[in-house]
Write an enzyme that holds these catalytic residues in place. Structure first.
Site, PDB file in Angstrom:
ATOM      1  N   ASP A 108       0.762  -4.215-158.037  1.00  0.00           N
ATOM      2  CA  ASP A 108       0.303  -4.221-159.424  1.00  0.00           C
ATOM      3  C   ASP A 108      -0.250  -2.823-159.731  1.00  0.00           C
ATOM      4  O   ASP A 108      -0.380  -1.969-158.844  1.00  0.00           O
ATOM      5  CB  ASP A 108      -0.727  -5.325-159.664  1.00  0.00           C
ATOM      6  CG  ASP A 108      -0.787  -5.701-161.154  1.00  0.00           C
ATOM      7  OD1 ASP A 108      -0.319  -4.912-161.992  1.00  0.00           O
ATOM      8  OD2 ASP A 108      -1.318  -6.780-161.470  1.00  0.00           O
TER       9      ASP A 108
HETATM   10  C1  NOJ Z   1      -1.353  -5.205-164.749  1.00  0.00           C
HETATM   11  C2  NOJ Z   1      -1.084  -6.667-164.799  1.00  0.00           C
HETATM   12  O1  NOJ Z   1      -1.882  -7.345-163.862  1.00  0.00           O
HETATM   13  C3  NOJ Z   1       0.378  -7.037-164.563  1.00  0.00           C
HETATM   14  O2  NOJ Z   1       0.541  -8.403-164.835  1.00  0.00           O
HETATM   15  C4  NOJ Z   1       1.280  -6.196-165.403  1.00  0.00           C
HETATM   16  O3  NOJ Z   1       2.630  -6.577-165.205  1.00  0.00           O
HETATM   17  C5  NOJ Z   1       1.061  -4.740-165.044  1.00  0.00           C
HETATM   18  N1  NOJ Z   1      -0.324  -4.385-165.331  1.00  0.00           N
HETATM   19  C6  NOJ Z   1       2.004  -3.793-165.784  1.00  0.00           C
HETATM   20  O4  NOJ Z   1       1.667  -3.714-167.109  1.00  0.00           O
END
Ligand code: NOJ
Length: 716
Positions: A260
């Site tokens: 993430d």
């Molecule tokens: C953080 C989030 O937790 C995740 O769900 C998301 O896909 C990513 N950022 C990218 O934006």
């Protein structure tokens, strides 16, 4: 493309860039074409930049084409980037948030919606979506519950598969690759606080939390995103047991794993890595292929290989998986895949997509209360539409960055389209923003309510009250909105409340005051027309809660499939007698999982089983006859729950093991059958091996998880 051959041509640095994902700002240029992004501060050279394997959140077909072209002009090996984006509940045509999709209990429509999102986003330049999010959720304080299809593992598995199939299909025309997230158990953040610690037994992890990710893997999802949280003390991104042993070896996943945002570097903040070098080592050893947003791989891999801590083979394996995904997406033949500026204008927000978004919003809305005022008569002379959500396009919900709220048909507009301009009056009433206290427009709303025949009162949460980083310690409706509700209902008892929310709310008081409550969740682009159709009876509500609505914030986390304990609360009242109950308020939820009303009534026959005994490899059939005894055609979600009455480890009081959504005309009846096999009876034993044990099972079939009618059989 022969990816193995291509891989051999890459230098180590080029390989590492393939597994580095950057934000589009890095590629920004000024008028002369010189780069203006912060690459220097991150120690990324211009050459490195044009070897980046993927980029996230580039918005629009034209931008996507120009960026890819500029990139390919400079990329020595002509390896295209994968353009990834958070297309969560629609692209520009927004359908309801995932809690609503879960509530629809209609996986065919969920699949259609995902397919529509794939089509809109693929023509507008997206190759892969960071969806579905399938974290099981039990705590409404957590803002990200809106992204999940709810608290039940079975329902989540069904919806996980439906979404993957809808996005990906055969990865051909108008399809995008999916990315199931966030493995694992992100939804169990302690206290419902986003990014907080997760700590649970492996039994609970396997039994409740892992199945929906596995369902996506079994459905062929191309990518998996790790979660921010710890699993057994180690953050997922660097958790070798979770990613390599369970996801890859046990489940056979051989696609790409992505971290993430920032999560590789956060291993330092968590306190499991000394520095970026160790963070990179842990993540690569865990087989997390792509590092999102940070550059620890870029800064450290060469050195780690030199020191013999990593092998180049590990990097090769990761890069090969990325190259193979590019190949599957057809990017080597056409680096723009389906991106098409002109077609995007035609497809995005087209009538067909809006119609589907409306139907999905209708299908997912849950009627929580109705004293008989709904549906309103369409011959009504005047309708007042009041409240902070009445005249705004901001009813799409969090994670709809690609959409413009101006394209959303508001509740006010939806009503005007249906009843005509003259019969619909509007007043704002008050704001839904948590900190707002301005009451100055309430009187006007009350006067309007008095002067009209019916009132639709639109209250709830603002869009940014839920979603990432939006945890709450109080999930009640705001005091200000309660003032509005009290006064409007007093002024006109023919008032139906429409609730807009990204999470279950503790609305005991609203349940007392409001004559009718229709939970719209965050309904999306066609929320207004969907609400209109539901409130005027063009469509009967058919959504059922995908997540328990607690009676108070203090009950969280709360879920229907809990264990019995040695001292369960005997009834719904407050009890003081040494049992599992609160002394200062209700122990039971306000509305249970699976709950929802409609404009008709259904009668259930007793549950019938084809046999009182089942052998371990055999099966039995459970059935009920459901009759529409009301006056309208309506849909019912017939739900089957099973309880293993005694076993070697404790088992939940009920578990959803099947459902069927049926539609019946007045007086019509249908026999609904479910086949029970050992799969529905299995659980993890003390040794964490899955098995079904001989003994007594109850089979409940009814309208929600509160069902008490059951038949029993013996597994022999
Ligand atoms: C953080 C989030 O937790 C995740 O769900 C998301 O896909 C990513 N950022 C990218 O934006």
């Amino acid at each position: 493309m022969d990816c193995k051959k291509l891989l051999k041509k890459l230098t180590l640095k080029e390989k590492v860039m393939q597994i580095t994902q950057l934000i589009p700002r890095m590629f920004d240029t000024d008028d002369t074409g010189a780069l203006t992004g912060p690459i220097a501060s991150l120690n990324i050279s211009e050459e490195d930049l044009y070897n980046t394997g993927s980029v996230l959140n580039v918005y629009g077909a034209q931008k996507s084409i120009s960026l890819q072209n500029r990139y390919l002009e400079r990329n020595k090996h002509k390896i295209p980037m994968i353009i990834m984006q958070d297309v969560i509940h629609g692209y520009k045509t927004i359908y309801p948030i995932q809690l609503g999709l879960g509530a629809s209990f209609n996986q065919e429509m969920v699949k259609e919606c995902s397919s529509m999102a794939a089509k809109e986003s693929s023509v507008d330049g997206v190759h892969l979506t960071f969806a579905p999010m399938v974290d099981l959720v039990r705590d409404a304080r957590w803002g990200r519950v809106m992204e999940s299809t709810g608290e039940d593992p079975y329902l989540n598995c069904v919806m996980s598969k439906a979404q993957v199939e809808g996005y990906q299909g055969d990865l051909g025309k108008y399809k995008v690759a999916g990315c199931v997230k966030h493995i694992a158990a992100y939804g169990a953040s302690e206290s419902g606080l986003d990014y907080n610690t997760v700590d649970m037994s492996e039994r609970t992890l396997r039994e409740y939390y892992l199945p929906a990710y596995k369902a996506a893997v079994d459905a062929g999802v191309e990518m998996v995103m790790t979660s921010f949280n710890t699993v057994e003390g180690i953050p997922s991104v660097g958790n070798k047991w979770l990613v390599d042993d369970v996801l890859r070896k046990e489940w056979g996943f051989n696609g790409v794993v992505i971290s993430d945002f920032n999560a590789v570097r956060e291993l330092i903040t968590h306190g499991v890595a000394k520095d970026g070098k160790q963070a990179a080592l842990m993540s690569i050893n865990a087989t997390t292929d792509i590092e999102m947003a940070t550059t620890e791989y870029l800064q450290n891999v060469e050195q780690l290989i030199k020191e013999g801590k990593l092998s180049e083979k590990q990097i090769d394996d990761a890069v090969l998986r990325v190259l193979e995904l590019k190949d599957k997406l057809g990017l080597f033949e056409n680096p723009h895949k389906d991106t098409d500026v002109e077609l995007a204008k035609e497809i995005v927000l087209c009538k067909e997509h809006r119609d589907l978004a409306r139907k999905m919003a209708e299908e997912s809305a849950v009627l929580l209360k109705n004293n008989g005022i709904l549906p309103f008569n369409k011959n009504v002379k005047s309708v007042a539409v009041i409240g902070p959500h009445a005249n705004t396009g901001n009813i799409n919900g969090f994670w709809s960055y690609s959409a413009d709220p101006k394209n959303t048909t508001t509740v006010l507009q939806g009503l005007k389209n249906y009843l005509g301009e003259d019969r619909v009056k509007y007043a704002f009433g008050c704001s839904a923003v948590l900190t707002d206290t301005d009451q100055s427009q309430i009187d006007e709303a009350v006067n309007l309510a008095k002067s009209c025949d019916a009132v639709i009162l639109c209250v709830g949460e603002v869009e940014t009250d839920s979603g990432e980083a939006n945890s709450k310690s109080n999930i009640e409706l705001t005091d200000l909105q309660y003032k509005l509700v009290e006064r409007v209902v007093e002024a006109n008892p023919n008032t139906a409340v429409a609730l807009f929310t990204g999470r279950p709310l503790a609305i005991v008081k609203l349940n007392e005051i409001a004559p009718a409550i229709l939970n719209m969740w965050m309904p999306g682009t066609e929320g207004g027309p969907a609400l209109t159709n539901l409130m005027f009876g063009e469509v009967s509500p058919s959504g059922r809660l995908s997540m328990t609505f607690p009676a108070s914030t203090g009950q969280c986390p709360i879920y229907y499939n809990h264990y019995n304990t040695g001292r369960p609360a005997p009834n719904r009242e407050i009890t003081y007698g040494y049992c599992a109950s609160y002394i200062d308020g209700p122990t039971y939820p306000l509305y249970p999982f699976g709950y929802g009303l409609t404009y008709s009534e259904f009668e259930y026959s007793p549950v019938k089983l084809s046999s009182a005994n089942m052998t371990i490899d055999g099966s039995i059939t459970a059935s009920v006859t459901v009759k529409n005894v009301g006056k309208r055609t309506a849909k019912e979600v017939v739900q089957m729950y099973i309880r293993d009455v005694y076993a070697s480890v404790v088992r939940p009081v009920k578990e959803l093991k099947g459902y069927k959504k049926i539609e019946l005309a007045p007086n019509e009846s249908q026999t609904v059958e479910f086949t029970i096999t050992k799969e529905q009876l299995e659980f993890y034993g003390r040794d964490l091996v899955k098995r079904a044990e001989a003994g007594t099972f109850y089979v409940f079939i009814g309208k929600d998880s509160d069902v008490s009618e059951y038949a029993e059989f013996e597994l022999v």
